[in-house]
Design an enzyme around this catalytic site. Structure first.
Site, short mmCIF file in Angstrom:
data_model
loop_
_atom_site.label_atom_id
_atom_site.label_comp_id
_atom_site.label_asym_id
_atom_site.label_seq_id
_atom_site.Cartn_x
_atom_site.Cartn_y
_atom_site.Cartn_z
N ASP A 20 -6.65 -2.24 -7.48
CA ASP A 20 -7.10 -2.96 -6.28
C ASP A 20 -7.40 -4.40 -6.66
O ASP A 20 -7.77 -4.67 -7.81
CB ASP A 20 -8.35 -2.32 -5.67
CG ASP A 20 -8.56 -2.81 -4.25
OD1 ASP A 20 -7.94 -2.26 -3.32
OD2 ASP A 20 -9.31 -3.81 -4.07
N ARG A 33 -7.33 12.22 -4.84
CA ARG A 33 -8.62 11.62 -4.47
C ARG A 33 -9.72 12.67 -4.26
O ARG A 33 -10.90 12.32 -4.23
CB ARG A 33 -8.44 10.74 -3.23
CG ARG A 33 -7.77 9.42 -3.53
CD ARG A 33 -8.73 8.42 -4.18
NE ARG A 33 -9.60 7.83 -3.16
CZ ARG A 33 -10.86 8.13 -2.98
NH1 ARG A 33 -11.45 9.01 -3.76
NH2 ARG A 33 -11.56 7.54 -2.03
N TYR A 39 -14.65 -11.49 -0.59
CA TYR A 39 -15.29 -10.19 -0.84
C TYR A 39 -16.56 -10.35 -1.67
O TYR A 39 -17.58 -9.70 -1.40
CB TYR A 39 -14.31 -9.24 -1.52
CG TYR A 39 -13.30 -8.67 -0.56
CD1 TYR A 39 -13.67 -7.67 0.34
CD2 TYR A 39 -12.01 -9.15 -0.50
CE1 TYR A 39 -12.76 -7.15 1.25
CE2 TYR A 39 -11.08 -8.64 0.41
CZ TYR A 39 -11.47 -7.64 1.29
OH TYR A 39 -10.58 -7.14 2.19
N ARG A 94 -3.35 6.70 1.24
CA ARG A 94 -3.86 7.88 1.93
C ARG A 94 -2.91 8.55 2.90
O ARG A 94 -3.15 9.66 3.34
CB ARG A 94 -5.17 7.51 2.65
CG ARG A 94 -6.33 7.36 1.70
CD ARG A 94 -7.46 6.63 2.36
NE ARG A 94 -6.99 5.29 2.73
CZ ARG A 94 -7.72 4.40 3.38
NH1 ARG A 94 -8.94 4.69 3.74
NH2 ARG A 94 -7.23 3.21 3.67
N ARG A 99 0.82 -1.22 0.00
CA ARG A 99 0.00 0.00 0.00
C ARG A 99 0.86 1.27 0.00
O ARG A 99 0.49 2.27 0.64
CB ARG A 99 -0.93 0.05 1.21
CG ARG A 99 -1.96 -1.05 1.25
CD ARG A 99 -3.14 -0.72 0.36
NE ARG A 99 -4.11 -1.80 0.40
CZ ARG A 99 -5.23 -1.78 1.12
NH1 ARG A 99 -5.55 -0.73 1.81
NH2 ARG A 99 -6.03 -2.81 1.09
O1 CP3 Z 1 0.12 -1.42 -2.61
C1 CP3 Z 1 -0.14 -0.50 -3.41
O2 CP3 Z 1 0.23 0.68 -3.28
C2 CP3 Z 1 -0.89 -0.88 -4.67
C3 CP3 Z 1 -2.30 -0.74 -4.66
C4 CP3 Z 1 -3.17 -1.65 -3.80
C5 CP3 Z 1 -4.36 -1.18 -3.18
N1 CP3 Z 1 -4.98 -2.26 -2.63
C6 CP3 Z 1 -4.80 0.21 -3.18
C7 CP3 Z 1 -5.90 0.63 -2.28
C8 CP3 Z 1 -3.07 -3.02 -3.55
C9 CP3 Z 1 -1.98 -4.00 -3.94
C10 CP3 Z 1 -4.24 -3.39 -2.82
C11 CP3 Z 1 -4.52 -4.79 -2.41
C12 CP3 Z 1 -5.71 -5.08 -1.61
N2 CP3 Z 1 -6.94 -4.48 -1.67
C13 CP3 Z 1 -5.79 -6.14 -0.67
C14 CP3 Z 1 -4.69 -7.13 -0.35
C15 CP3 Z 1 -3.66 -6.54 0.53
C16 CP3 Z 1 -4.12 -6.35 1.94
O3 CP3 Z 1 -4.24 -5.18 2.34
O4 CP3 Z 1 -4.35 -7.34 2.61
C17 CP3 Z 1 -7.10 -6.12 -0.14
C18 CP3 Z 1 -7.62 -7.07 0.93
C19 CP3 Z 1 -7.80 -5.08 -0.78
C20 CP3 Z 1 -9.23 -4.70 -0.58
C21 CP3 Z 1 -9.39 -3.31 -0.14
N3 CP3 Z 1 -9.14 -2.19 -0.91
C22 CP3 Z 1 -9.89 -2.83 1.11
C23 CP3 Z 1 -10.30 -3.74 2.26
C24 CP3 Z 1 -9.91 -1.44 1.05
C25 CP3 Z 1 -10.49 -0.50 2.09
C26 CP3 Z 1 -9.67 -0.40 3.29
C27 CP3 Z 1 -8.58 0.59 3.10
O5 CP3 Z 1 -7.42 0.30 3.44
O6 CP3 Z 1 -8.93 1.67 2.62
C28 CP3 Z 1 -9.38 -1.05 -0.21
C29 CP3 Z 1 -9.21 0.34 -0.71
C30 CP3 Z 1 -7.85 0.73 -1.20
N4 CP3 Z 1 -7.05 -0.04 -2.00
C31 CP3 Z 1 -7.21 1.98 -0.95
C32 CP3 Z 1 -5.98 1.92 -1.63
C33 CP3 Z 1 -4.94 3.02 -1.71
C34 CP3 Z 1 -7.79 3.17 -0.19
C35 CP3 Z 1 -8.83 3.78 -1.05
C36 CP3 Z 1 -9.02 5.27 -0.88
O7 CP3 Z 1 -8.30 6.05 -1.51
O8 CP3 Z 1 -9.97 5.64 -0.18
#
Ligand code: CP3
Length: 346
Positions: free
Chosen positions: A74, A38, A150, A29, A25
């Site tokens: 994502d 965003r 999911y 944010r 990640r």
């Molecule tokens: O790592 C990176 O920078 C690359 C991008 C990336 C995102 N999500 C961006 C994201 C990657 C590789 C993921 C993987 C992801 N997404 C996983 C597996 C890794 C882990 O964390 O276990 C999972 C389970 C998800 C599902 C997901 N996406 C959730 C549960 C959420 C909401 C919770 C949260 O952390 O916000 C997201 C949203 C998300 N994915 C954001 C980002 C930057 C935040 C979104 C925003 O800008 O509001």
């Protein structure tokens, strides 16, 4: 050492000048520049627009000096072209309508699903061109079991009772869903690698909720099928599973190059348990980034010392970086790992 050669060598357990570091990640944010973007676009719009996805992917490379970039997208993106509506709000992700029955599973599209997200491969090509060799590029996807979680729960869920219900009461339907997801994800990763991804990571974030026997039945065969289905392309494969200490014997049978370890386990113990047959990624606890600089430095050293000498270490956090961290703290971690890693390698 060339940054792409460094990451690929570390994945293949070959000698490097210092272990590479990237952060799960890493574009997100905690970065003011990401929050600015965003304000203009929704999360899904960001993922769908290669120019903006590229701009965001480059932010942590430019600001932190990381040793690898990861495609901004994502894991839930491909579910959209299989037929669910995906969106994100304050409560997290939503996948609608939730998949709850064999009939719902039958409705999910496989043919054309991979073409439906061609913007992802366009983003990969654009990022690769923009990086211009400055850092290698990681592609990624969710493992079938985690994507199914999911799709079935309809988003984030604490107890995950719906997927457990399907596993217990309709295992054949569950296998049908996992089979569809494995077919889509294999081709999805192939297209990312063909577009320029140097290595790919499969996220089985929720695999750890299963017992070892359940994981061997409902996750492992589909994950292994994906890995075997992309192996001929030659890109190293990384695997991440949260809370997976009890799965170590099974993880050590996966046909991949790197196991990404969460913060609960010591790298040295996993290295021993897997007989040194895998490179290991991880596993600094993300909360350390809220502590003072000298604590961050100590954590960086402890992680490198825990892995020990010899090749095959890719430094990362044990899970994703959290929004409450400062860019300066993340940058300090990167600098400490790079400096101490180089000193140790001498
Ligand atoms: O790592 C990176 O920078 C690359 C991008 C990336 C995102 N999500 C961006 C994201 C990657 C590789 C993921 C993987 C992801 N997404 C996983 C597996 C890794 C882990 O964390 O276990 C999972 C389970 C998800 C599902 C997901 N996406 C959730 C549960 C959420 C909401 C919770 C949260 O952390 O916000 C997201 C949203 C998300 N994915 C954001 C980002 C930057 C935040 C979104 C925003 O800008 O509001």
């Amino acid at each position: 050492m060339d940054p792409t050669a460094r990451l690929l060598a570390a994945c293949r357990r070959q000698p490097v000048d210092r272990p590479p570091i990237w952060i799960m990640r890493q574009a997100g944010r905690y970065m003011p520049s990401y929050r600015e973007v965003r304000k203009r676009v929704s999360f899904m719009e960001l993922c769908r627009t290669p120019e903006i996805a590229c701009e965001v992917t480059m932010m942590p490379i430019d600001q932190l000096g990381l040793d690898a970039a990861i495609l901004f997208s994502d894991i839930l993106v491909p579910l959209e072209s299989m037929g669910q509506k995906i969106y994100f709000d304050k409560a997290g992700p939503h996948c609608e309508p939730a998949v709850r029955s064999a009939a719902d599973i039958d409705k999910l599209t496989v043919d054309g699903a991979v073409d439906g997200v061609s913007y992802v491969y366009d983003a990969v090509s654009l990022i690769k061109k923009t990086l211009n060799g400055r850092a290698p590029l990681l592609g990624f996807a969710g493992a079938p079991l985690t994507l199914a979680t999911y799709a079935i729960e309809g988003g984030t869920s604490k107890h995950k009772h719906e997927i457990r219900r399907l596993i217990y009461t309709e295992p054949a339907a569950m296998h049908r869903l996992l089979d569809k997801l494995a077919t889509v994800i294999t081709e999805y990763l192939r297209r990312q690698i063909q577009a320029g991804a140097d290595a790919v990571q499969l996220f089985d974030t929720w695999g750890g909720m299963l017992t070892e026997a359940e994981w061997r039945t409902f996750s492992m065969p589909y994950t292994a099928r994906i890995m075997e289905g992309i192996a001929d392309l030659g890109a190293p494969i990384l695997h991440y599973c949260l809370g997976s200490a009890h799965l170590t014997p099974a993880l050590a049978e996966l046909p991949c190059d790197v196991l990404s370890v969460d913060w609960r386990q010591s790298l040295s113990s996993i290295r021993e348990a897997t007989g040194g047959r895998y490179a290991l990624q991880g596993n600094i606890e993300a909360g350390i980034l809220r502590a003072e600089p000298h604590h961050i430095e100590a954590a960086a050293k402890a992680c490198l010392d825990d892995y020990g000498t010899g090749p095959g270490h890719i430094v990362n956090l044990g899970h994703g970086i959290t929004p409450d961290v400062s860019v300066a703290a993340a940058k300090h971690l990167v600098e400490c790992v790079q400096r101490y890693g180089r000193e140790r390698a001498r």
